[in-house]
Design an enzyme around this catalytic site. Sequence first.
Site, short mmCIF file in Angstrom:
data_model
loop_
_atom_site.label_atom_id
_atom_site.label_comp_id
_atom_site.label_asym_id
_atom_site.label_seq_id
_atom_site.Cartn_x
_atom_site.Cartn_y
_atom_site.Cartn_z
N LYS A 103 7.88 -17.12 37.57
CA LYS A 103 8.57 -17.45 38.81
C LYS A 103 10.06 -17.71 38.55
CE LYS A 103 7.50 -22.37 38.40
NZ LYS A 103 6.96 -23.58 39.05
N TYR A 136 41.36 -29.49 34.46
CA TYR A 136 41.47 -30.23 35.71
C TYR A 136 41.34 -31.73 35.48
CZ TYR A 136 40.98 -25.90 38.41
OH TYR A 136 41.17 -24.65 38.96
#
Length: 357
Positions: free
Chosen positions: A35, A254
């Site tokens: 899955k 950042y």
Amino acid sequence: MTRPARALLDAQALLHNLAQVRSRAPSSKVMAIVKANAYGHGLVWAAQTLRDADALGVASIDEALQLRQAGIRQPITLLEGFFQIDELPLIAQHDLAPVIHHPTQLQALEAANGIAPLTVWLKINTGMNRIGFDVVAAADALARLQRCRQVREVRVMSHFANADDTLDVTTQEQLKRFLAFVNGTDLAGSIANSAGIAGWPASHLDWVRPGIMLYGGSPLAQKSAQDLNLQPVMTLTTALIAVSSRNAGDGIGYGGGYRCPENMPVGVAAIGYGDGYPRRAANGTTVLVNGKRASLIGRVSMDMITIDLRTQPDARVGDPVVLWGVGLAADEVAASAGTISYELFCQVTPRIPRVPL
């Protein structure tokens, strides 16, 4: 030249890990769980590689139909069953085995007309408390399924909640409840996920359902993948695209949350959270540069990360960088990011090419 970020996929490692499952549960059939795009590795590629598994497990009919359209003929279990009654003709047409975990599904199956009888899995809630019939209600659900003309065979499954911790008694309690239900019947049973396979031999029963261990992640809190003789299937790799000298006190990335403690070389690699590398990976998270350990510094950007190259003073643009895989366990990286290897694998985005080796 294309962007260097790649997810390299090792079919032999996947087969090795399947062999480890069989060696631990030699009397059980194996339902390989594929899955979520085979935990990010590629649904069809994984299923084709796992052609010797006794069955495959997916979350929904959409995943199952992708496999059938690719020519996969193995039995396929729908682990969340069906969501609408109009899925049942397709389920029957493609010989899929739905999990029945809720009264609404049972009612829909009883009301269906004109479909070939199905193999179904009755899901019992033994303590996970997510989906499944409680043990008392499960007895009535089983009787109804056995009377239902749309059903040719009923199997029974449950799911462990705490099996990753081999010191937790919850698993023994769940197994006891499950065995009390199936013992004395001729029902095929399944409760062992990867953690059950690796840590709880008494849980193996008729079917086992390996997931993360197939892809080389450890399912146990107390043992590494290496301890369990599992091999990484995915190696997430990229390359340095810049190397610069930075001065003591320079902020990196950042927010400038990392400040260089001294004059030092800093590398930039082409990978970021837009590729699925975890933004919350902490300063000090390990990467491999030229096969040697180095440390992530600064905030992860969408397309780039920055690396402390003081251990790699000769590193140059174009040198390879491994984010996890061969030589660097995904479980280690996941711990630095406050998550689990399952999430790392599943988060690798479609813009990263999957490259079978």
